[in-house]
Each structure stands twice: as structure tokens, then as C-alpha cells.
Design a protein around this motif. Sequence first.
Motif, PDB file in Angstrom:
ATOM      1  N   UNK A  20      -1.077  -2.359   0.743  1.00 51.91           N
ATOM      2  CA  UNK A  20       0.298  -2.199   0.261  1.00 51.91           C
ATOM      3  C   UNK A  20       0.405  -1.105  -0.787  1.00 51.91           C
ATOM      4  N   UNK A  21      -0.592  -0.999  -1.656  1.00 46.65           N
ATOM      5  CA  UNK A  21      -0.592   0.067  -2.656  1.00 46.65           C
ATOM      6  C   UNK A  21      -0.729   1.429  -1.989  1.00 46.65           C
ATOM      7  N   UNK A  22      -1.588   1.519  -0.988  1.00 41.95           N
ATOM      8  CA  UNK A  22      -1.760   2.774  -0.254  1.00 41.95           C
ATOM      9  C   UNK A  22      -0.458   3.168   0.439  1.00 41.95           C
ATOM     10  N   UNK A  23       0.227   2.187   1.027  1.00 43.42           N
ATOM     11  CA  UNK A  23       1.503   2.451   1.678  1.00 43.42           C
ATOM     12  C   UNK A  23       2.540   2.942   0.673  1.00 43.42           C
ATOM     13  N   UNK A  24       2.594   2.317  -0.488  1.00 36.93           N
ATOM     14  CA  UNK A  24       3.551   2.715  -1.520  1.00 36.93           C
ATOM     15  C   UNK A  24       3.279   4.134  -2.015  1.00 36.93           C
ATOM     16  N   UNK A  25       2.004   4.466  -2.232  1.00 36.95           N
ATOM     17  CA  UNK A  25       1.666   5.824  -2.659  1.00 36.95           C
ATOM     18  C   UNK A  25       2.111   6.845  -1.618  1.00 36.95           C
ATOM     19  N   UNK A  26       1.891   6.544  -0.326  1.00 43.16           N
ATOM     20  CA  UNK A  26       2.298   7.478   0.722  1.00 43.16           C
ATOM     21  C   UNK A  26       3.809   7.552   0.873  1.00 43.16           C
ATOM     22  N   UNK A  27       4.497   6.481   0.532  1.00 42.26           N
ATOM     23  CA  UNK A  27       5.954   6.504   0.561  1.00 42.26           C
ATOM     24  C   UNK A  27       6.485   7.444  -0.524  1.00 42.26           C
ATOM     25  N   UNK A  28       5.861   7.401  -1.702  1.00 38.81           N
ATOM     26  CA  UNK A  28       6.305   8.248  -2.812  1.00 38.81           C
ATOM     27  C   UNK A  28       5.918   9.707  -2.614  1.00 38.81           C
ATOM     28  N   UNK A  29       4.663   9.944  -2.259  1.00 37.08           N
ATOM     29  CA  UNK A  29       4.153  11.311  -2.068  1.00 37.08           C
ATOM     30  C   UNK A  29       3.325  11.316  -0.784  1.00 37.08           C
ATOM     31  N   UNK A  30       3.726  12.142   0.156  1.00 30.98           N
ATOM     32  CA  UNK A  30       2.997  12.210   1.419  1.00 30.98           C
ATOM     33  C   UNK A  30       1.541  12.586   1.153  1.00 30.98           C
ATOM     34  N   UNK A  31       0.609  11.808   1.687  1.00 33.94           N
ATOM     35  CA  UNK A  31      -0.822  12.074   1.526  1.00 33.94           C
ATOM     36  C   UNK A  31      -1.462  11.380   0.341  1.00 33.94           C
ATOM     37  N   UNK A  32      -0.671  10.847  -0.577  1.00 31.09           N
ATOM     38  CA  UNK A  32      -1.242  10.199  -1.767  1.00 31.09           C
ATOM     39  C   UNK A  32      -1.957   8.897  -1.412  1.00 31.09           C
TER      40      UNK A  32
END
Length: 157
Positions: free
Chosen positions: A41-53
Amino acid sequence: MKRLMISGLVVGLIIGMAGRAFSVEKTEAKTKYLEEKKSPNTALLWSLLITGAGQIYNKETPKGLLMLGGKILCIATMFKDETTTSQSGGGGVTITMTTTEKKKQTPQLIGALGISIWSMIDAYKGADRYNEKLKEKYGLSLLLQENRPTLCLKYSF
């Protein structure tokens, strides 16, 4: 009979000590696993905010940077105008005409949205892949059944 009882005590003591040693090792492996585990879920949230994060969070830095670069490239080409120059001449006079027209931005928009969605899905699944590799690294198998975590430790001889 005395020898049998003493042998039984010695064997029981050895088994008890071995079980305790494996228990300590299992606890250490579980602690290390939980410290290094990545949350999907954290990985998904990071990618939602910044592509590739999300990929960078999952320690897949080159993949994350490629996704970010691809999205930036799509967005940069969306706002570029197309300029055409035509020349015509006759009787010694050359006429140069330059026209600027807006390009259709649909392909770039679809590309940017596609990369963003792909990044979010891949980040979520990448965290699961990372956690599976950790389980193999520490020899753990975590089974979750109805909110009851059960920890199993694999040993091979």
C-alpha cells in the motif's frame, strides 16, 4: 532400566535445547524480515504521488527512474507546437511561409496516463515480489489465516 531413563533424559534435554536454539533463530529471522518488509500500500501511494517513486521504495531504482523519465517525456512532447516551413519561388523572388499549428495531444496524454497506472500496479506487485524474496532469504513462510499470523520456518539438511 536406569540406563534407559538416563538415556531418555539426555535425549529429551538435547531435543529441548535444540528446539530452543531453533526458536531463537526463528525469532531473529522473523525480526529481520519484519524490519526489511515493504508495504504494498505504501508503494502504491508513492507511485500515485510521483510516478516511479513506488519502484524506488521497492529498491528497483532503475525501473522507477525509467518510468519517471517516460512520463516526463510524454508530458514534454504534449506542449510542443509543430512548425512547418514552405518555400516557393518564381521570377527570382522566394517566398518563405512558416506556419505553427497545435498538435493533437491524445497519444501523449494516453502514454502519460498509461505509464502512471502501470507504475502504480507494478509498485504494488513489486512490494509483494520483494517480500517473497525476503521470505526465501530468511527461510520464512508467513501464512495469514483469519487474522491469525502463523510463522513457519523451513529447514533443509
